[in-house]
Design an enzyme around this catalytic site. Sequence first.
Site, PDB file in Angstrom:
ATOM      1  N   GLY A 221       0.819  -1.201   0.000  1.00 18.66           N
ATOM      2  CA  GLY A 221       0.000   0.000   0.000  1.00 18.66           C
ATOM      3  C   GLY A 221       0.854   1.253   0.000  1.00 18.66           C
ATOM      4  O   GLY A 221       1.963   1.282  -0.559  1.00 18.66           O
ATOM      5  N   SER A 222       0.370   2.283   0.656  1.00 21.86           N
ATOM      6  CA  SER A 222       1.016   3.591   0.633  1.00 21.86           C
ATOM      7  C   SER A 222       2.145   3.693   1.650  1.00 21.86           C
ATOM      8  O   SER A 222       2.209   2.924   2.622  1.00 21.86           O
ATOM      9  CB  SER A 222      -0.006   4.686   0.918  1.00 21.86           C
ATOM     10  OG  SER A 222      -0.449   4.609   2.266  1.00 21.86           O
ATOM     11  N   GLY A 225       0.435   4.803   5.143  1.00 19.81           N
ATOM     12  CA  GLY A 225      -0.244   3.726   5.861  1.00 19.81           C
ATOM     13  C   GLY A 225       0.707   2.624   6.270  1.00 19.81           C
ATOM     14  O   GLY A 225       0.636   2.091   7.388  1.00 19.81           O
ATOM     15  N   GLY A 226       1.615   2.260   5.366  1.00 21.54           N
ATOM     16  CA  GLY A 226       2.552   1.194   5.668  1.00 21.54           C
ATOM     17  C   GLY A 226       3.517   1.555   6.773  1.00 21.54           C
ATOM     18  O   GLY A 226       3.834   0.732   7.634  1.00 21.54           O
ATOM     19  N   GLU A 245       5.418  -3.303   1.419  1.00 18.85           N
ATOM     20  CA  GLU A 245       5.732  -2.642   0.152  1.00 18.85           C
ATOM     21  C   GLU A 245       5.007  -1.302   0.172  1.00 18.85           C
ATOM     22  O   GLU A 245       3.773  -1.258   0.191  1.00 18.85           O
ATOM     23  CB  GLU A 245       5.266  -3.494  -1.027  1.00 18.85           C
ATOM     24  CG  GLU A 245       5.558  -2.859  -2.381  1.00 18.85           C
ATOM     25  CD  GLU A 245       4.871  -3.589  -3.523  1.00 18.85           C
ATOM     26  OE1 GLU A 245       4.379  -2.910  -4.435  1.00 18.85           O
ATOM     27  OE2 GLU A 245       4.818  -4.837  -3.486  1.00 18.85           O
ATOM     28  N   CYS A 282       2.354  -0.798  -9.110  1.00 19.54           N
ATOM     29  CA  CYS A 282       3.399  -0.370  -8.185  1.00 19.54           C
ATOM     30  C   CYS A 282       4.747  -0.211  -8.865  1.00 19.54           C
ATOM     31  O   CYS A 282       5.642   0.442  -8.326  1.00 19.54           O
ATOM     32  CB  CYS A 282       3.507  -1.357  -7.020  1.00 19.54           C
ATOM     33  SG  CYS A 282       3.654  -3.074  -7.531  1.00 19.54           S
TER      34      CYS A 282
END
Length: 509
Positions: A221-222, A225-226, A245, A282
């Site tokens: 994800g982002s 957030g990650g 990731e 991605c």
Amino acid sequence: MAATPVWSVDPRTGKQREQVAVEATAQEVDAAVRAAHAARPALVDRTVRAAFLRSAADELEAAKEQLVETADAETALGPVRLTGELARTCFQLRAFADIVDEGAYLDVVINHPDDTATPPIPDLRRYKVPLGVVAVYSASNFPFAFSVAGGDTASALGAGCPVVVKAHPDHPGLSEQVAAVLRRAASSHGIPEGVVGLVHGFEAGVELVKHPLVAAAGFTGSIRGGRALFDAAAARPVPIPFHGELGSLNPVVITEAAAAERPEAIGTGLAGSMTLGVGQFCVKPGLVLAPAGAAGDQLLKSLTDAVGDTAAGVLLDHRMRDNFVAGVAERAELPEVETPVTPGAGDEHTVSAGFLTVAADKLTTEGAYDLLLEECFGPVTVVARYTDEAEANAVLSRLPGNLTATVHLSAEEAAGEGRGAEILAELTPLAGRVLVNAWPTGVAVAAAQHHGGPYPATTSTSTSVGGTAIERWLRPVAYQNAPAALLPVELRDENELGLPRRFNGHLER
């Protein structure tokens, strides 16, 4: 307090379709994790695990029509793309079944006692064991391959680890359907359905990474957030591995000789890669270093024509669309940034592809232009025109870690003449996968694949694609002077299971 409903939303219209679940409470997250934890003994037998993974693939294929229909309604990615992604997901499940059967991932090493060594060697036997329950955080842009039945789940189950998946809000209905398929496959082999848990909701995701019975986590994800989940995993009383990731710019270097040799092919190839899946991959190339001058001009003409012919598309949700429109507008407003094809809003639900150009010297020092070195999710790329090799290298030296880095060379350079090897050496520290005369979109599921890279591309050195992804969910343990009768069968001299192993310094297959 009333439960918060989870709705399936059509990204083509932004309208709710149906309620598919409710957001999980802390108590429900706890129940899902405990059910997964209780299912661990059912995964001990490698033969059962491999059969479960193959059955999961079979069941997904049998439900293909319904699954693809639901996925398209929730993501607008289209039946052709989604059918291919489902096939990839099933291939991946079967590939991990083969890995489990082979057993090389156990990394069995046996040393018999040797009193002549300095210091003396006792009887030592080492292999790898599963960590425990794995929390999986689904990605938005791959509703099959990086979601409930995706690579994190397949590799974790292959390792012998039950999973609890935090569903992505962009495809909750599909997540429920896929989880049901996996549980049905588990039941057919006597494995409790709790081996695959599913929860919805932001708070549920936070509770999940904090749960004391969760032993590791996988995230796609982002960066924002990650990183928040990564920090939470590290701040636990007992920290756990967090394989995230987070984001990638995926730089591309085009040499002057390559641009002069095949400007049309490179321009159209770049256009296809940056707009594939409406730019929601991605590994989308987000920064391109192209030469200034006539060769670069020809390449840009080809890119302009190809991107200009690309139809507007629908992003995965309206939040992403709003972020994309705002992001490209902010970048385009920078002085001396040009838009040969203007990216941005199509109609109220779509976005149009485009690209920005800027002189590379604007990116060699810290400042407002650093915005161009940040990932912008959607069908856009930045082409930085360099005047010499030093300028291109100065830009590369400022880049963070990436999933991929690409160089396009001329035929002569690819044959070893010129700076081809030097450029590869400069790109290698930046990325987990370095490409030559190819495009990064498209991540093959293969034993040699590496889908990861230096931070912020990923939070660990592992891969989330390919056979070695299973290593994330294992830890080594060595037994010293253990009586043969007490040893795990995998570590006994007789090798009844026929495992690949290193026995007294010799590799046995």
